[in-house]
Design a protein around this motif. Structure first.
Motif, mmCIF file in Angstrom:
data_model
loop_
_atom_site.group_PDB
_atom_site.id
_atom_site.type_symbol
_atom_site.label_atom_id
_atom_site.label_comp_id
_atom_site.label_asym_id
_atom_site.label_seq_id
_atom_site.Cartn_x
_atom_site.Cartn_y
_atom_site.Cartn_z
ATOM 1 N N GLY A 56 33.807 39.447 43.560
ATOM 2 C CA GLY A 56 33.570 40.268 42.374
ATOM 3 C C GLY A 56 32.145 40.743 42.248
ATOM 4 N N ARG A 57 31.199 39.912 42.648
ATOM 5 C CA ARG A 57 29.790 40.294 42.552
ATOM 6 C C ARG A 57 29.489 41.480 43.468
ATOM 7 N NH1 ARG A 57 27.633 35.700 43.971
ATOM 8 N NH2 ARG A 57 27.428 34.930 41.820
ATOM 9 N N ILE A 58 30.015 41.435 44.690
ATOM 10 C CA ILE A 58 29.777 42.554 45.606
ATOM 11 C C ILE A 58 30.494 43.815 45.124
ATOM 12 C CG2 ILE A 58 30.078 43.393 47.958
ATOM 13 C CD1 ILE A 58 27.888 41.270 47.600
ATOM 14 N N PHE A 137 37.695 42.459 48.771
ATOM 15 C CA PHE A 137 38.424 41.320 49.336
ATOM 16 C C PHE A 137 37.539 40.604 50.345
ATOM 17 C CE2 PHE A 137 41.197 39.546 52.670
ATOM 18 C CZ PHE A 137 42.050 38.744 51.913
ATOM 19 N N ARG A 138 37.381 39.295 50.127
ATOM 20 C CA ARG A 138 36.591 38.468 51.043
ATOM 21 C C ARG A 138 37.023 37.016 50.850
ATOM 22 N NH1 ARG A 138 29.957 38.504 51.381
ATOM 23 N NH2 ARG A 138 29.740 37.125 53.190
ATOM 24 N N ASN A 139 36.972 36.255 51.911
ATOM 25 C CA ASN A 139 37.341 34.836 51.852
ATOM 26 C C ASN A 139 38.740 34.633 51.272
ATOM 27 O OD1 ASN A 139 34.806 33.890 52.850
ATOM 28 N ND2 ASN A 139 33.934 34.210 50.815
ATOM 29 N N GLY A 140 39.607 35.628 51.498
ATOM 30 C CA GLY A 140 40.989 35.483 51.073
ATOM 31 C C GLY A 140 41.265 35.786 49.621
ATOM 32 N N VAL A 141 40.269 36.323 48.893
ATOM 33 C CA VAL A 141 40.460 36.601 47.465
ATOM 34 C C VAL A 141 39.855 37.950 47.081
ATOM 35 C CG1 VAL A 141 40.628 34.186 46.742
ATOM 36 C CG2 VAL A 141 38.379 35.300 46.859
ATOM 37 N N HIS A 142 40.382 38.514 45.976
ATOM 38 C CA HIS A 142 39.957 39.808 45.463
ATOM 39 C C HIS A 142 39.146 39.644 44.183
ATOM 40 C CE1 HIS A 142 43.082 41.962 47.929
ATOM 41 N NE2 HIS A 142 43.766 40.835 47.714
ATOM 42 N N GLY A 143 38.176 40.546 43.988
ATOM 43 C CA GLY A 143 37.455 40.695 42.725
ATOM 44 C C GLY A 143 37.533 42.150 42.305
ATOM 45 N N ASP A 144 37.913 42.422 41.045
ATOM 46 C CA ASP A 144 38.321 43.758 40.613
ATOM 47 C C ASP A 144 37.607 44.141 39.322
ATOM 48 O OD1 ASP A 144 39.745 46.082 40.048
ATOM 49 O OD2 ASP A 144 41.639 45.061 39.632
ATOM 50 N N LEU A 145 36.989 45.331 39.310
ATOM 51 C CA LEU A 145 36.374 45.823 38.074
ATOM 52 C C LEU A 145 36.322 47.332 38.074
ATOM 53 C CD1 LEU A 145 32.497 45.791 37.962
ATOM 54 C CD2 LEU A 145 33.766 45.529 40.105
ATOM 55 N N SER A 146 36.074 47.909 36.890
ATOM 56 C CA SER A 146 35.820 49.345 36.791
ATOM 57 C C SER A 146 34.867 49.614 35.638
ATOM 58 C CB SER A 146 37.124 50.139 36.600
ATOM 59 O OG SER A 146 37.567 50.096 35.264
#
Length: 288
Positions: A56-58, A137-146
């Motif tokens: 999510g940070r990236i 997507f990294r390390n098998g997980v997603h981070g999502d924002l807008s």
């Protein structure tokens, strides 16, 4: 320029999908028609939450990088290139690229586009508002924002809509607490939006996210009680992403199967974060 005589958007030319180095791991759905049915949990241990925060940070930093380039005369395809490059330079896969056939790495939704606008050769104009939606997507997980940005100087009505949609997200986040029903989130958002006569889009919602891009957990942005009465739990991870309009909540879908616009062509704005439920409320996982 892909706008009609009234200034409303038309579909533009879409360039080929951008490439991702083979060394960057892909989500399971890439190269397939759709994702496998998610059979996991929406509740994560602390170590997994930190991995989601890393993704999510990236993603958040990619949104900010795109935001720096937003100005009149730039195409949404150029913005996609910036977001795409930022993610792959940080060894993250752009989650939208190849998701159910979506052809780009960023969603760019201008003016009357509620969500899922596909980057193309549309030129931004002074006074536009544009939502930039990025999932990493990294390390098998997603981070999502807008986040919704203003191009140059917009009307007071547009500026107010953007700021109030940001505040609607904040109010939804503040409503998060373990033991509370999920529907209190939408109640907080809709009660705030109604003060200004805004439409609250119902058919596109927040969602569970983490190991799955969309886990099946639904987070409505309107007062859906008594439905969606599932209690929030410590460790539960999901997005809140209210979409408010200056008109009605009714929508149309373009033939591309992705671009969703307000039926009355009224302006619409959106803000989104991924968060985890904590003992004290919510911890946002998509901060730069």
């Amino acid at each position: 320029m892909p706008r009609d005589s009234s200034g409303h958007l038309r579909a533009g030319r879409i360039s080929p999908p951008r490439t991702v180095p083979a060394a960057i791991p892909r989500p399971e759905y890439v190269g397939r028609r759709g994702p496998r049915e998610y059979e996991g949990t929406n509740v994560y241990e602390a170590g997994q939450v930190e991995l989601i925060r890393e993704s999510g940070r990236i993603a958040a930093r990619a949104v900010e990088a795109v935001g720096l380039a937003i100005r009149s005369g730039v195409t949404t395809d150029q913005l996609d290139a910036i977001g795409h490059s930022y993610l792959i330079e940080n060894d993250e896969y752009p989650s939208t690229l190849g998701y159910r056939g979506y052809p780009k790495s960023v969603c760019t939704s201008i003016n009357e586009v509620i969500c899922h606008g596909i980057p193309d050769d549309t030129l931004l104009e002074d006074g536009d508002i544009i939502n930039i939606d990025i999932t990493a997507f990294r390390n098998g997980v997603h981070g999502d924002l807008s986040k919704t940005f203003i191009v140059g100087a917009a009307s007071q009505a547009a500026t107010d809509l953007v700021e109030r949609t940001r505040e609607a997200l904040n109010r939804g986040i503040k409503a998060v607490a373990p033991g509370r029903e999920i529907n209190v989130i939408g109640r907080a958002i809709e009660s705030y939006a109604k003060r200004f006569g805004y439409g609250v889009v119902r058919d596109f919602t927040g969602h569970g996210v983490g190991e799955a891009f969309h886990s099946g957990l639904v987070i409505p942005h309107y007062d859906a009680a008594p439905d969606f009465a599932q209690p929030m739990e410590v460790g539960m991870v999901f997005t809140i992403e209210p979409m408010l309009t200056l008109g009605s909540r009714e929508w149309d879908m373009w033939p591309d199967g992705w671009t969703v616009t307000t039926r009355d062509k009224s302006l619409t704005a959106q803000f989104e974060h991924t968060l985890v439920v904590t003992e004290r409320g919510a911890d946002i996982l998509t901060l730069p």
